[in-house]
Design an enzyme around this catalytic site. Structure first.
Site, PDB file in Angstrom:
ATOM      1  N   GLY A 239     -21.063  44.628  -4.607  1.00  0.00           N
ATOM      2  CA  GLY A 239     -20.285  45.517  -3.738  1.00  0.00           C
ATOM      3  C   GLY A 239     -20.183  44.991  -2.318  1.00  0.00           C
ATOM      4  N   GLU A 256     -19.225  51.795  -7.347  1.00  0.00           N
ATOM      5  CA  GLU A 256     -20.310  52.435  -8.110  1.00  0.00           C
ATOM      6  C   GLU A 256     -21.404  51.386  -8.248  1.00  0.00           C
ATOM      7  OE1 GLU A 256     -20.506  55.507  -9.218  1.00  0.00           O
ATOM      8  OE2 GLU A 256     -18.451  56.254  -9.102  1.00  0.00           O
ATOM      9  N   CYS A 290     -27.843  52.605 -14.314  1.00  0.00           N
ATOM     10  CA  CYS A 290     -27.826  52.752 -12.852  1.00  0.00           C
ATOM     11  C   CYS A 290     -28.616  53.989 -12.452  1.00  0.00           C
ATOM     12  CB  CYS A 290     -26.396  52.833 -12.344  1.00  0.00           C
ATOM     13  SG  CYS A 290     -25.408  54.030 -13.232  1.00  0.00           S
TER      14      CYS A 290
HETATM   15  P1  NAD Z   1     -23.285  42.577 -11.448  1.00  0.00           P
HETATM   16  O1  NAD Z   1     -23.106  42.996 -10.036  1.00  0.00           O
HETATM   17  O2  NAD Z   1     -23.990  41.319 -11.723  1.00  0.00           O
HETATM   18  O3  NAD Z   1     -21.842  42.458 -12.172  1.00  0.00           O
HETATM   19  C1  NAD Z   1     -20.979  43.567 -12.261  1.00  0.00           C
HETATM   20  C2  NAD Z   1     -19.550  43.077 -12.406  1.00  0.00           C
HETATM   21  O4  NAD Z   1     -19.114  42.522 -11.151  1.00  0.00           O
HETATM   22  C3  NAD Z   1     -19.365  41.976 -13.444  1.00  0.00           C
HETATM   23  O5  NAD Z   1     -18.149  42.181 -14.123  1.00  0.00           O
HETATM   24  C4  NAD Z   1     -19.292  40.714 -12.583  1.00  0.00           C
HETATM   25  O6  NAD Z   1     -18.600  39.645 -13.184  1.00  0.00           O
HETATM   26  C5  NAD Z   1     -18.546  41.241 -11.377  1.00  0.00           C
HETATM   27  N1  NAD Z   1     -18.731  40.478 -10.136  1.00  0.00           N
HETATM   28  C6  NAD Z   1     -19.848  39.911  -9.672  1.00  0.00           C
HETATM   29  N2  NAD Z   1     -19.623  39.346  -8.468  1.00  0.00           N
HETATM   30  C7  NAD Z   1     -18.336  39.576  -8.168  1.00  0.00           C
HETATM   31  C8  NAD Z   1     -17.493  39.240  -7.063  1.00  0.00           C
HETATM   32  N3  NAD Z   1     -17.958  38.545  -6.018  1.00  0.00           N
HETATM   33  N4  NAD Z   1     -16.203  39.631  -7.075  1.00  0.00           N
HETATM   34  C9  NAD Z   1     -15.715  40.351  -8.123  1.00  0.00           C
HETATM   35  N5  NAD Z   1     -16.461  40.678  -9.200  1.00  0.00           N
HETATM   36  C10 NAD Z   1     -17.756  40.297  -9.225  1.00  0.00           C
HETATM   37  O7  NAD Z   1     -24.015  43.811 -12.203  1.00  0.00           O
HETATM   38  P2  NAD Z   1     -24.606  43.876 -13.681  1.00  0.00           P
HETATM   39  O8  NAD Z   1     -25.855  43.082 -13.763  1.00  0.00           O
HETATM   40  O9  NAD Z   1     -23.544  43.643 -14.690  1.00  0.00           O
HETATM   41  O10 NAD Z   1     -24.964  45.447 -13.767  1.00  0.00           O
HETATM   42  C11 NAD Z   1     -26.136  45.995 -13.260  1.00  0.00           C
HETATM   43  C12 NAD Z   1     -25.919  46.625 -11.899  1.00  0.00           C
HETATM   44  O11 NAD Z   1     -24.826  47.542 -11.944  1.00  0.00           O
HETATM   45  C13 NAD Z   1     -27.105  47.445 -11.450  1.00  0.00           C
HETATM   46  O12 NAD Z   1     -27.311  47.246 -10.076  1.00  0.00           O
HETATM   47  C14 NAD Z   1     -26.683  48.876 -11.739  1.00  0.00           C
HETATM   48  O13 NAD Z   1     -27.351  49.847 -10.982  1.00  0.00           O
HETATM   49  C15 NAD Z   1     -25.227  48.817 -11.414  1.00  0.00           C
HETATM   50  N6  NAD Z   1     -24.464  49.872 -12.073  1.00  0.00           N
HETATM   51  C16 NAD Z   1     -24.021  50.904 -11.303  1.00  0.00           C
HETATM   52  C17 NAD Z   1     -23.356  51.965 -11.911  1.00  0.00           C
HETATM   53  C18 NAD Z   1     -22.878  53.148 -11.110  1.00  0.00           C
HETATM   54  O14 NAD Z   1     -22.086  53.902 -11.647  1.00  0.00           O
HETATM   55  N7  NAD Z   1     -23.317  53.346  -9.885  1.00  0.00           N
HETATM   56  C19 NAD Z   1     -23.108  51.935 -13.279  1.00  0.00           C
HETATM   57  C20 NAD Z   1     -23.556  50.842 -14.025  1.00  0.00           C
HETATM   58  C21 NAD Z   1     -24.245  49.810 -13.403  1.00  0.00           C
END
Ligand code: NAD
Length: 501
Positions: A239, A256, A290
């Site tokens: 994010g 999120e 999450c």
């Molecule tokens: P991650 O951040 O590694 O990846 C999430 C997504 O973002 C993937 O599709 C990834 O390819 C993409 N991504 C990564 N870097 C990016 C960038 N620079 N630009 C655009 N896209 C990019 O997360 P993860 O390991 O897949 O999931 C776990 C995390 O997600 C935990 O921190 C969890 O709390 C969070 N999560 C939050 C919610 C919520 O609703 N708040 C729900 C599910 C998971």
């Protein structure tokens, strides 16, 4: 059931993806490390082409009346109902969550489709009292444009449906970049969508599309000015990169992000309920939600009663193959296991007493990463407790004063989910007041995870501030327009300003 049989029970044929062969992604199952298959990846160029198609789809879809758009979502819900078991199983195979939760995730998709169908007739604006005679003021909600959805591995299909069901009834096409760890479930969803679209008969091409790849492909979507809304689910680190990029082009973000969720257990709590909720919250989905419960803040007077019960429950939890009845499946990959080991090491160094943890089943599954859930008694809330480790680790500390317990709960940088176990109405109401929990979700006598789709879902602070799913979360997928109509023969100015020519 083999993957091939699973695909054919979804009647999807060979799952294929129209990436431009920029490369292929090898996808393995976290259950045993076996290869599920290869998926073609997109390139920045193919993403740009798909955005172009979405723009064309938008020009058509925005003219379709809302209730008719809802009919497409109703048909999508029907497809999901018909294939709930097979899609739920595919989620378990690709993501490693237990079958019960895999099917639960598909149920969530069905629920949001039902919600969105009703919503398609309720995209209400306001009529507003105008201060000028002979004038009528109102608020119109218009479709926004293509929505870019970026999703995490841990809810590989539900997050898409939360966004897509609402976006579609709001008049917006969707471009979905699933996690690179779970592309097959995404292709299955797209195939089910296409079947619903064929039955519907009037959906433009490009209304729902998938882009496959890692962060660079996500960034291609994030940077495209033709995508007015980016709904991104994942880590706070993701994010932090995405939000400024979208802001730099004045796009809209729905974030999120991570959570570090706590439960406060007060002296009057029903401990039987609390134990069940805490264990599900901490070890369910192998601590990879999450909303997983990561911190416990327990009143000193009941600490010695509650902790042994929790430790006994943690020991009873079965860790194993999620398709064979275990309660806790594998972690997603080796990096997740290493992060868990590292966090436990750090907890020990910070004075924590650790029970559980550590890799198990390595003999049976040498290419998969199963861990025993860990419960850690910490001398104080500090260090490792302040971060989200995406694994089944539950930290516990004691409190004496209720206000101090709330302060401890709110002291972390994330603000997603929270819960209080108490039968004291004063504590409960204080917890839900302006000086109580600072999280987007605040529960009484239920745990931190397992939200229903009817409420708006999301959190504050570094969780990103976004809301999706129920309540009025639909508004972020639309463009608000305030309009004033003068039906008089005069031209009075607002604020009584006189401007005579
Ligand atoms: P991650 O951040 O590694 O990846 C999430 C997504 O973002 C993937 O599709 C990834 O390819 C993409 N991504 C990564 N870097 C990016 C960038 N620079 N630009 C655009 N896209 C990019 O997360 P993860 O390991 O897949 O999931 C776990 C995390 O997600 C935990 O921190 C969890 O709390 C969070 N999560 C939050 C919610 C919520 O609703 N708040 C729900 C599910 C998971």
């Amino acid at each position: 059931m083999t993957i091939k049989e699973l695909f054919s029970s979804l009647h999807l044929g060979p799952l294929d993806h129209s990436g431009d062969q920029a490369g292929t992604l090898a996808v393995t199952s976290p259950i045993d490390g076996s290869l599920i298959g290869h998926v073609k990846m997109d390139s920045p160029q193919s993403v740009a082409e798909k955005v172009g198609k979405a723009v064309e789809a938008f020009a058509i879809w925005r003219q379709m009346p809302g209730p008719q758009r809802g009919e497409l979502v109703r048909l999508l819900g029907e497809e999901l109902r018909a294939h709930k078991d097979a899609l739920g199983r595919l989620v378990s195979v690709e993501n490693g969550k237990i079958l019960e939760e895999g099917k639960g995730e598909v149920q969530e998709m069905i629920d949001i489709c039902d919600f969105a169908v009703g919503l398609s007739r309720q995209l209400y604006g306001l009529t507003i009292a105008s201060e000028r005679p002979g004038h009528a003021m109102r608020e119109n909600w218009q479709p926004l444009g293509p929505v870019g959805v970026i999703s995490a591995f841990n809810f590989p299909v539900a997050v898409w449906s939360w966004n897509t069901a609402l976006a579609l009834v709001c008049g917006d096409p969707v471009l979905w970049k699933p996690s690179e760890k779970t592309p097959f479930t995404a292709l299955a969803c797209q195939a089910l969508f296409l079947r619903a679209a064929a039955k519907f008969g009037a959906a433009p091409d490009g209304l729902s599309q998938i882009v496959i790849g890692a962060a660079d492909i996500g960034e291609a979507l994030v940077d495209d000015p033709r995508v007015p809304l980016i709904s991104a689910t994942g880590s706070c680190a993701m994010g932090r990169k995405v939000a400024p990029r979208v802001a730099s082009r004045f796009g809209r973000c729905l974030l999120e992000l991570g959570g570090n969720n706590a439960i406060i257990v007060a002296p009057s709590a029903d401990l039987d309920l609390a134990v069940r909720a805490i264990v599900f919250g901490a070890v369910g989905t192998a601590g990879q939600r999450c909303t997983s419960t990561r911190r416990l803040i327990i009143h000193r007077s009941i600490y010695d009663d509650l902790m042994p019960r929790l430790k006994a429950a943690f020991e009873r939890v079965t860790v194993g193959n999620p398709l064979e009845g275990a309660l806790v499946g594998p972690l997603i990959d080796e990096a997740a296991l290493n992060a868990m080991d590292k966090a436990l090491e750090r907890a020990r160094a910070e004075g924590g007493v650790v029970e559980g943890g550590g890799r198990v089943l390595a003999d049976r599954y040498p290419d998969a990463f199963y861990a025993r859930p860990a419960i850690v008694e910490m001398p104080a809330q500090k260090g490792v407790m302040m971060d989200e480790t995406f694994a089944p680790i539950l930290y516990a500390v004691k409190y004496d004063d209720f206000d101090a317990a709330i302060a401890l709960q709110n002291a972390v940088s994330q603000g997603l989910s929270s819960a209080l176990f108490s039968n004291d109405v004063r504590e409960a109401e204080l917890y839900l007041s302006a000086t109580g929990s600072d999280c987007g979700i605040a529960n009484i006598n239920i745990g931190t995870s397992g939200a229903e789709i009817g409420g708006a879902f999301g959190g504050e602070k570094e969780t990103g501030g976004g809301r999706e799913s129920g309540s009025d979360a639909w508004r972020v997928y639309m463009r608000r327009q305030t309009s004033t109509v003068n039906y008089s023969t005069q031209l009075p100015l607002a604020q009584g300003i006189s401007f005579e020519l």
